[in-house]
Scaffold this active site. Structure first.
Site, mmCIF file in Angstrom:
data_model
loop_
_atom_site.group_PDB
_atom_site.id
_atom_site.type_symbol
_atom_site.label_atom_id
_atom_site.label_comp_id
_atom_site.label_asym_id
_atom_site.label_seq_id
_atom_site.Cartn_x
_atom_site.Cartn_y
_atom_site.Cartn_z
ATOM 1 N N ASP A 92 9.727 -17.826 8.338
ATOM 2 C CA ASP A 92 9.533 -17.490 6.929
ATOM 3 C C ASP A 92 9.085 -18.688 6.104
ATOM 4 O OD1 ASP A 92 10.408 -14.853 7.302
ATOM 5 O OD2 ASP A 92 12.493 -15.462 7.141
ATOM 6 N N GLY A 135 -2.383 7.907 7.221
ATOM 7 C CA GLY A 135 -2.533 8.570 8.498
ATOM 8 C C GLY A 135 -1.526 9.679 8.643
ATOM 9 N N GLU A 136 -1.608 10.379 9.717
ATOM 10 C CA GLU A 136 -0.658 11.458 9.940
ATOM 11 C C GLU A 136 0.698 10.864 10.254
ATOM 12 O OE1 GLU A 136 -1.514 13.932 13.217
ATOM 13 O OE2 GLU A 136 0.230 15.217 12.910
ATOM 14 N N HIS A 182 -8.763 -26.424 21.168
ATOM 15 C CA HIS A 182 -8.785 -27.518 20.190
ATOM 16 C C HIS A 182 -7.728 -28.578 20.496
ATOM 17 C CE1 HIS A 182 -11.564 -25.867 17.117
ATOM 18 N NE2 HIS A 182 -11.098 -24.693 17.494
ATOM 19 N N GLU A 242 -7.857 -31.632 19.642
ATOM 20 C CA GLU A 242 -7.782 -32.552 18.498
ATOM 21 C C GLU A 242 -6.796 -32.092 17.445
ATOM 22 O OE1 GLU A 242 -10.708 -29.504 17.035
ATOM 23 O OE2 GLU A 242 -10.017 -30.324 18.943
ATOM 24 N N ALA A 251 0.846 -1.186 0.000
ATOM 25 C CA ALA A 251 0.000 0.000 0.000
ATOM 26 C C ALA A 251 0.876 1.228 0.000
ATOM 27 C CB ALA A 251 -0.919 -0.008 1.217
ATOM 28 N N CYS A 278 -15.072 -26.060 20.584
ATOM 29 C CA CYS A 278 -15.225 -24.808 19.845
ATOM 30 C C CYS A 278 -16.684 -24.610 19.424
ATOM 31 C CB CYS A 278 -14.268 -24.770 18.660
ATOM 32 S SG CYS A 278 -14.046 -23.114 17.962
ATOM 33 N N TYR A 315 3.457 -12.339 2.883
ATOM 34 C CA TYR A 315 4.425 -11.246 2.857
ATOM 35 C C TYR A 315 3.669 -9.941 2.992
ATOM 36 C CZ TYR A 315 3.495 -9.094 -1.671
ATOM 37 O OH TYR A 315 2.927 -8.389 -2.691
ATOM 38 N N GLU A 355 14.995 -15.344 -2.751
ATOM 39 C CA GLU A 355 14.459 -15.243 -1.393
ATOM 40 C C GLU A 355 13.519 -16.401 -1.090
ATOM 41 O OE1 GLU A 355 12.111 -12.129 1.558
ATOM 42 O OE2 GLU A 355 11.991 -11.859 -0.606
#
Length: 999
Positions: free
Chosen positions: A395, A32-33, A961, A963, A27, A836, A106, A434
């Site tokens: 990673d 924002g400020e 959970h 299981e 992005a 759950c 990522y 990478e």
């Protein structure tokens, strides 16, 4: 592919597309400020090289875009901050509800000045990517032949006015088409419908040779107009389609709209005519809509009839439709690319560390990770969170192939898109590099077993970007991958990465996202960045850049200047191959204690993330002429932790690969960087990790409950021993309970997605699990009393639209016969486990369960967010066959829910509940104290309430959970004291059930 477990319920999943986390890839950073040093605040113009939102920019009331300060015009485009807050919620929500773990991803923020007036490099058209890995049986790879009369079926949701903006929306830069066309292409997701379709497909494939599906095709771009013709063409047939037989949510749609809309959660299938009835039974059982819309014909002709208008809007030979369309030809005139040097004069190491750690591309991504379910399937061997303090630094993702054995799959991602503004070919090569240095942490038989998926994004249409795309594709497809011996069998592209408005333009650089996949021969040998506290170890940098330390397009350069300087590159493919092989050899020998690749942020970030995972300090020693370049260059490579005694042997295996010792651990959690004898930097692990986590913390405060975000952030600096366990039993103990395998009903409703791992856990404990759908009970196909035990599974029944488990409970309470069957079952000598969503359902059935009158119900988490975590549970001294012999144990367990906070009907019910001592399980902190503090208590339940009992302990309802972690290797963190056994401590709960059933 391992042999499946042959029980009445299929417990091996040989097609589990584990999702790569669909993080917004990038992005612009105008969200924002921004009030940091050298950044943009109110009343100033964008500075060249402004990249992402860097620190305390998240104070957004009244914020305007930087260029709006000049024009005074309102911005018509959603800003980056809003995308980063809202986008991941929708993506994670779909994935959670559908039921696949989000294990890798990522995150890139980028904005830089361009040489063209009015243009900015950036990602106002954000990148979001999702993918999966799985395996398929040989008999399901090749389609079976059609015969004339084969039924053509549409499975899934109805047609809707979706996707009809067509190319105007999906293949044009944002701001170039009308808003009406853009809106016409907006999807409406329905994860529960997707799940029901998947259950039908799984049930069909489980039939083996009796599978009624001859061929299947998903419905995507072009809708049925693409899917159905391709289906019959691939079968070598033609087809006759009845347009009005297509399920339709909007009767006012035109024939073109019915035929071409791109509503998702649909498939088209070829079904054997004589097997259609069996297919219909499966669909009815799963409550999955379907429609027979036509049949196959041998004339290779496509006819789409419309009975409403009594005509055939499509009537043509398939040879016309699938003829040889003209190939797209793109051309450019080669231009020289000039690169200005990066200006880092006067930048100190301390200032660089401060900014780079707060840079969103480098900083913690925890706010994106914990909103996703990462334990679903019960086959996850390695997810993002690492170590006793669960720090998001992995990673690499690794999953088991099945519930037996230790084979698996690994996948990782790579991208270096900012480098494309300088050198597109190098950027593409580095993306591949990478992905491979990330993947190397898994135990992979050979580099040749790796396959890649390449996702290309570019803003074509002008000479420079056409040239960039050509150079990058040639560099990877023609040169690098053949040299590495790696195939790229799949990929996608988006060539419209440009946003225009008010004579302004944001253009993304040439962007290649590489996903690497490989089989794993032993998931237990997966390496992580968590440093070992073993004394006398060293940190060894394997430097595939050969000491060049190029800073171009690095995060350091982005934080301080424009995109200048020479960028890193894969200079020698053979060196990358030798690196991969050397790491695999050292891993097989057990020589490596920790592994972390060098990428965004450079060497210093690699070392610090390893220190964060283990809560240790490090002494860093630099030897090169330029400390900034040595610390922050993003060349390929990795840091290995090895014993000092093994250093010579490791160097021998590495051979000619450049390597040097760059640091050692220290127990006092101090971080010191020295260049020769000069001390360049000193700080504490807590201070640096807080800086690294600050952006995630601020995003979490904006999006979730700020108090919870603050509690989690404060834990970074607080004394904390990390996760640990207490066992009051031997997890390897096996009961002598006979050879019979009693049946257990694994109960589910539409939208439930956790039944397979539940079945696997009970199968491992000695049961024969049987898949029971609520439709089986409602239609009288199954009698509950035939089962000595019942397990209600997790998921999102009815999408949780009536509250967690509410819809499921109402399907019981409002059906008289089923209600009576459950009431009889609860009062009989039967065992019931609800987990759950199943726990929530049981809480809504409290009126039917003996001794459950004062149970709480489970409501929205205190964090106001879905929570996927590993937490500690204390097992109380209660009388329950499920928990026999486990009292006093403290065990790690997976949680994954959005509505898990216990809420009582009133104060009287609360008091009665606590007085009755029906609290089976409680959340405890890392000091093993019952807690209401977040995130050790992930939902804010009073007194850490996590599980409740009724019916003399025979009914156990719990939110976590067990299981999913009954195998030792599927725990995100496992206590070394457990040993190397495959059976985890939670298997005891399921074995207890088996013993109780046998008396």
């Amino acid at each position: 592919v391992e042999e499946p477990v042959h029980v009445l319920m299929k417990v091996e999943t040989h097609n589990h597309p584990t999702a790569i986390a669909p993080y917004p890839g990038a992005a612009t950073g105008s969200g924002g400020e921004i009030r940091d040093e050298g950044a943009v605040g109110r009343g100033s113009k964008p500075k060249a090289g402004l990249t992402g939102f860097t620190t305390s920019h998240l104070n957004i009331p009244g914020y305007r875009q930087p260029w709006e300060l000049e024009t005074g015009k309102p911005d018509r485009i959603v800003d980056a901050l809003a995308i980063m807050i809202e986008g991941p919620i929708g993506a994670a929500g779909f994935n959670n509800e559908y039921g696949r773990p989000a294990l890798n991803g990522y995150f890139r923020t980028f904005e830089a000045a361009s040489e063209h007036p009015g243009r900015i490099w950036g990602y106002h058209k954000p990148v979001m990517i999702a993918g999966g890995v799985g395996n398929v049986r040989t008999e399901h790879v090749q389609p079976r032949g059609f015969s004339p009369g084969t039924r053509l079926v549409v499975l899934g949701g109805p047609a809707m006015l979706i996707g009809l903006g067509g190319g105007a929306a999906s293949s044009m830069g944002s701001g170039e088409s009308s808003s009406d066309l853009d809106f016409a292409s907006v999807q409406r997701d329905n994860a529960e419908m997707e799940r029901r379709c998947q259950e039908v497909i799984d049930a069909c494939t489980a039939l083996g040779p009796e599978n009624p599906i001859l061929l299947i095709h998903d419905v995507g771009a072009g809708g049925l107009s693409n899917a159905l013709p391709e289906l019959v063409k691939d079968a070598g047939m033609g087809g006759r389609i009845d347009l009005r037989a297509v399920p339709n949510a909007d009767p006012g749609m035109t024939p073109l709209e019915i035929w071409c809309n791109e509503a998702q959660e649909r498939y088209v299938l070829g079904i054997e005519a004589e097997r259609l009835e069996a297919f219909e039974r499966i669909c009815r059982r799963e409550r999955c809509p379907f429609a027979v819309v036509g049949d196959a014909r041998s004339d290779q002709h496509l006819e789409v009839g419309d009975p409403y208008f009594d005509n055939a809007p499509v009537d043509l030979p398939l040879s016309v439709l699938f003829g040889k369309p003209p190939k797209m030809t793109r051309s450019f005139r080669r231009e020289a690319v000039t690169v200005a040097p990066a200006d880092l004069a006067g930048v100190t190491v301390a200032e660089a560390v401060e900014r780079v750690l707060r840079f969103p591309t480098v900083a913690s991504k925890q706010f994106l990770i914990t909103i996703g379910d990462r334990s679903i399937t019960g086959m996850v061997a390695r997810e993002q969170m690492v170590g006793p303090w669960q720090v998001p630094v992995a990673d690499l993702a690794v999953t088991f192939t099945g519930y037996r054995g230790h084979h698996g799959e690994a996948f990782a991602m790579g991208e270096r898109s900012p480098a494309a503004t300088v050198n597109p070919a190098a950027s593409a090569r580095m993306a591949v590099g990478e992905a491979l240095t990330n993947l190397a942490a898994a135990s992979i038989p050979a580099l040749g077993r790796v396959v890649l998926s390449a996702n290309w994004m570019a803003a074509v249409g002008e000479n420079a970007q056409e040239q960039a795309l050509f150079d990058a594709v040639r560099a990877v497809g023609v040169e690098l991958c053949p040299a590495l011996g790696i195939a790229i069998p799949v990929g996608k592209d988006s060539l419209s990465m440009r946003t225009r408005w008010d004579e302004r333009e944001v253009t993304s650089p040439l962007t290649l996202i590489v996903s690497a996949f490989a089989p794993v021969d032993d998931v237990r040998r997966t390496l992580t960045p968590e440093l070992s506290r073993e004394p006398d170890t060293v940190l060894l940098l394997v430097d595939l850049g050969g000491g060049r330390d190029r800073l171009g397009a690095s995060c350091l350069v982005q934080c301080f200047t424009a995109q200048g300087g020479e960028v890193p590159d894969v200079d020698d493919p053979a060196r990358l191959v030798r690196f991969f092989e050397a790491v695999q050899a050292l891993n097989r020998d057990g020589t490596l204690l920790a592994y972390h690749d060098r990428s965004d942020g450079g060497l210093i970030v690699t070392l610090l993330e390893m220190a964060f995972a283990a809560r240790v300090g490090i002494d860093v020693t630099l030897a090169g002429p330029d400390p900034l370049a040595e610390l922050f260059a993003e060349e390929l490579g990795a840091v290995l932790q090895v014993r000092a005694a093994d250093l010579d042997a490791v160097s021998a295996v590495l051979g000619e690969l450049p390597n040097r010792v760059v640091g050692r651990i220290r127990p006092d959690e101090r971080v010191e960087i020295r260049h020769g004898e000069q001390l360049l930097f000193r700080s504490s692990r807590a201070a640096l990790q807080s800086r690294w986590s600050e952006v995630s913390h601020r995003m979490q405060r904006l999006r979730d409950n700020p108090a919870c975000a603050d509690q989690e952030f404060e834990r970074i600096s607080a004394p904390d021993p990390g996760l640990s366990s207490v066992l009051t039993f031997d997890p390897a103990e096996r009961f002598v309970i006979g050879t019979d395998r009693p049946v257990i009903a694994v109960l589910r409703e539409q939208g439930v997605n956790g039944q397979v791992e539940m079945a696997a856990a009970f199968e491992r404990a000695g049961f024969t699990p049987v898949d029971v759908h609520m439709s089986d009970l409602i239609e009288g196909r199954v009698n509950l009393m035939d089962f000595p035990a019942l397990a209600a599974c997790g998921g999102f029944s009815y999408g949780d639209v009536l509250g967690g488990g509410g819809g499921w409970a109402k399907s019981i309470l409002f059906h008289e016969a089923v209600r009576e069957a459950f009431a009889d079952y609860f009062t009989a000598d039967r065992l019931v486990l609800g987990v759950c969503n199943g726990c929530q359902m049981l809480a809504n059935l409290a009126s039917l369960i003996p001794q459950a009158a004062h149970w709480p119900r489970f409501v929205r988490n205190g964090s106001e967010q879905f929570e996927g975590r590993t937490v500690l549970l204390r097992i109380n001294a209660v009388d329950s066959p499920w928990l026999e012999g486990m009292a006093g144990s403290v065990l790690p367990v997976a949680v994954a829910h959005g509505e898990g906070r216990a809420e009582f009907a009133d104060a009287a019910a609360r008091d009665r509940f606590w007085a009755e001592d029906r609290t089976a399980l409680q959340y405890v902190d890392n000091h093993h104290r019952v807690t209401e503090a977040y995130p050790a208590n992930p939902n804010g339940a009073e007194r850490g309430l996590a599980g409740v009992l009724a019916a003399d302990g025979r009914v156990l309802a719990m939110m976590p959970h067990p299981e999913r972690v009954f195998r030792s290797g599927t725990n995100a963190w496992r206590d070394p004291a457990w040993g190397d056994g495959d059976d985890g401590p939670w298997l005891r709960l399921f074995r207890n059930g088996r013993r109780a059933v046998s008396g």
